[in-house]
Design a protein around this motif. Structure first.
Motif, PDB file in Angstrom:
ATOM      1  N   HIS A  84      -8.917   1.836   1.015  1.00 51.46           N
ATOM      2  CA  HIS A  84      -8.686   2.081   2.438  1.00 51.46           C
ATOM      3  C   HIS A  84      -9.884   1.538   3.222  1.00 51.46           C
ATOM      4  CE1 HIS A  84      -6.265   5.557   0.723  1.00 51.46           C
ATOM      5  NE2 HIS A  84      -5.386   4.939   1.481  1.00 51.46           N
ATOM      6  N   HIS A 135       0.838  -1.211   0.000  1.00 52.08           N
ATOM      7  CA  HIS A 135       0.000   0.000   0.000  1.00 52.08           C
ATOM      8  C   HIS A 135       0.866   1.251   0.000  1.00 52.08           C
ATOM      9  CE1 HIS A 135      -3.290   2.738   0.541  1.00 52.08           C
ATOM     10  NE2 HIS A 135      -2.775   3.207   1.666  1.00 52.08           N
ATOM     11  N   HIS A 139       1.228   5.525  -1.932  1.00 52.58           N
ATOM     12  CA  HIS A 139       0.813   6.590  -2.850  1.00 52.58           C
ATOM     13  C   HIS A 139       2.140   7.203  -3.285  1.00 52.58           C
ATOM     14  CE1 HIS A 139      -3.069   6.096  -0.785  1.00 52.58           C
ATOM     15  NE2 HIS A 139      -2.380   6.172   0.343  1.00 52.58           N
ATOM     16  N   ASP A 165       2.331   2.869   3.140  1.00 57.23           N
ATOM     17  CA  ASP A 165       1.549   4.083   2.934  1.00 57.23           C
ATOM     18  C   ASP A 165       2.506   5.137   2.358  1.00 57.23           C
ATOM     19  OD1 ASP A 165      -0.787   5.512   2.822  1.00 57.23           O
ATOM     20  OD2 ASP A 165      -1.284   5.305   4.933  1.00 57.23           O
ATOM     21  N   HIS A 182      -4.957  -0.875   5.789  1.00 58.79           N
ATOM     22  CA  HIS A 182      -5.122  -0.503   7.212  1.00 58.79           C
ATOM     23  C   HIS A 182      -5.890  -1.556   8.006  1.00 58.79           C
ATOM     24  CE1 HIS A 182      -3.126   3.186   6.320  1.00 58.79           C
ATOM     25  NE2 HIS A 182      -4.048   3.534   5.449  1.00 58.79           N
TER      26      HIS A 182
END
Ligand SMILES: [Zn+2]
Length: 439
Positions: free
Chosen positions: A212, A67, A69, A301, A249
């Motif tokens: 998410h 995960h 970005h 993340d 998460h």
């Protein structure tokens, strides 16, 4: 990957952390040809190959960052020491002003940081994912790239996000190292129609869904107040949950929700550093999720919330948090932590037979780790998995290969110049940071 076949490669007499079903650590030769491992064991044929003396290296599977970005690289440090609410306030403000060109600059920096840290595959959620795809392709990584989908009245994207995602899938479908996918952002910005539309789109294209889920208590409580159900229970109720999904998460879950995620075969991206730094308060029920049959991978993340893309750091944190929280030093052993970052990550991406371990027939995504690095002493074979989980620094990674092609050698990017990327990031940050205060 563009271009012809890479020269075959033999790493001779190395310490190989196979991550095969028996989790063997063996002294062996590894031969790579046409993008795959073709020999793992003694006496690999050396015909036509570049031969690397492996005696000072460990061969380790490329990490899977489940995960991130990645394009947020220029935003590292922009919103520290605030909770998720405050964090998103700043990030939405900055994000709204981003252009495709600076997303590409950010993605190049993020991909570079991951490759230098031994991460070869990553699962991304953002918009302008074409820019991320181009960065992934040009630096030589393997990207599972999710176009962010949310309700049309809640987005800064031009057009309808679901339609944008559909066009993105069309453009990148069938690419060797970029898998386009659909990424509903979360229950706070997606209606039932958006969730089910995203599911239908992913099914039609035979690709993954990434989203998410239940990151904070506030998300859970607000959704419960709105819909009468907690987020995971609601996604089960509307018929969304299913295999080929990765939920990031998954911190605030009830026993029933954990059972539903396990039963539906949903993959989980555990992101402990981000949860700790944003003070999500709880700790993801990793052990219970695994017991319920869910496969758990590990994600960093973004660098705005972590503030690193290092999977070595993430393994370390994941282990410490679970042990301390549960008053049980035996949970998430070093071996299990390495599994999260490799084979389990590959499984939640639907690539268990292709990625995650050093085995004949699999794609040759791997790192050469310097056994003489201070963070690996003593470099005993029986301690190598422990060192990977608890001690090793990214700096010990000497070389990285994706599909058998070098992407990092001697700690330098092979296909790009870090100085150039760095200058571009500094320039992009100049504009983006100016937009962080309320106007
Ligand atoms: Zn995220």
């Amino acid at each position: 990957m563009p271009g012809g076949a890479a020269t075959p490669l033999v790493v001779a007499d190395a310490l190989v952390v196979t991550q095969d079903p028996a989790r063997r650590v063996v002294r062996a030769d590894v031969r790579v040809e046409d993008g795959r491992f073709v020999h793992v064991g003694a006496g690999a044929p050396r015909e036509g190959a570049e031969v690397v003396d492996g005696r000072r290296f460990a061969v380790v599977p490329g990490f899977v960052n489940a995960h991130t970005h990645v394009a947020m690289a220029p935003l590292r440090g922009i919103a520290d020491d605030v909770d998720l609410g405050g964090f998103l306030e700043t990030l939405f403000r900055v994000d709204a002003k981003r252009a495709e060109a600076d997303v590409e600059v950010g993605a190049r920096a993020g991909v570079a940081e991951m490759l230098l840290g031994g991460t070869t595959s990553f699962l991304d959620l953002y918009y302008f994912e074409d820019a991320v795809a181009r960065a992934t392709e040009s630096l030589g990584a393997r990207g599972f790239l999710g176009w962010a989908v949310l309700d049309a009245d809640k987005t800064t994207q031009h057009g309808v996000p679901l339609d944008n995602a559909a066009s993105f899938l069309e453009r990148w479908k069938g690419h060797a190292t970029v898998e386009p996918l659909v990424a509903p952002q979360g229950v706070y910005v997606c209606s039932k129609e958006t969730w089910l539309g995203a599911r239908e789109l992913a099914e039609r294209h035979g690709t993954l869904l990434h989203y998410h889920l239940s990151e904070t208590r506030r998300e859970v409580h607000e959704h419960e107040a709105k819909s009468g159900r907690r987020p995971a229970a609601w996604l089960e109720e509307i018929g969304f949950l299913g295999p080929r999904q990765v939920a990031a998460h998954a911190v605030w879950l009830t026993g029933e929700e954990i059972a539903a995620l396990g039963r539906r075969g949903v993959g989980i991206a555990h992101c402990p550093s981000s949860n700790l730094k944003l003070a999500s308060g709880g700790v993801a029920p990793v052990v219970e999720l695994q017991a319920a049959g869910a496969t758990v991978g590990l994600g960093t993340d973004s660098v705005a919330s972590n503030n690193s893309l290092s999977m070595l750091r993430e393994m370390h944190v994941a282990g410490l948090v679970q042990k301390n929280q549960r008053w049980d030093a035996s949970v998430l052993s070093a071996q299990q932590l390495l599994d999260l970052a490799t084979v389990d990550g590959a499984r939640i991406l639907g690539r268990a037979t292709e990625l995650g371990s050093i085995e004949v027939g699999k794609r040759a995504d791997f790192s050469l780790v310097r056994l003489d690095h201070p963070t690996l002493a003593p470099a005993r074979p029986e301690a190598i998995v422990s060192h990977l989980a608890y001690a090793m620094s990214d700096e010990a990674i000497d070389s990285v290969f994706v599909d058998g092609r070098p992407v990092v050698r001697g700690r330098r990017l092979v296909r790009a110049d870090w100085e150039r990327i760095r200058e571009d990031v500094e320039r992009a940050a100049e504009t983006l940071w100016a937009g962080r205060a309320p106007s």
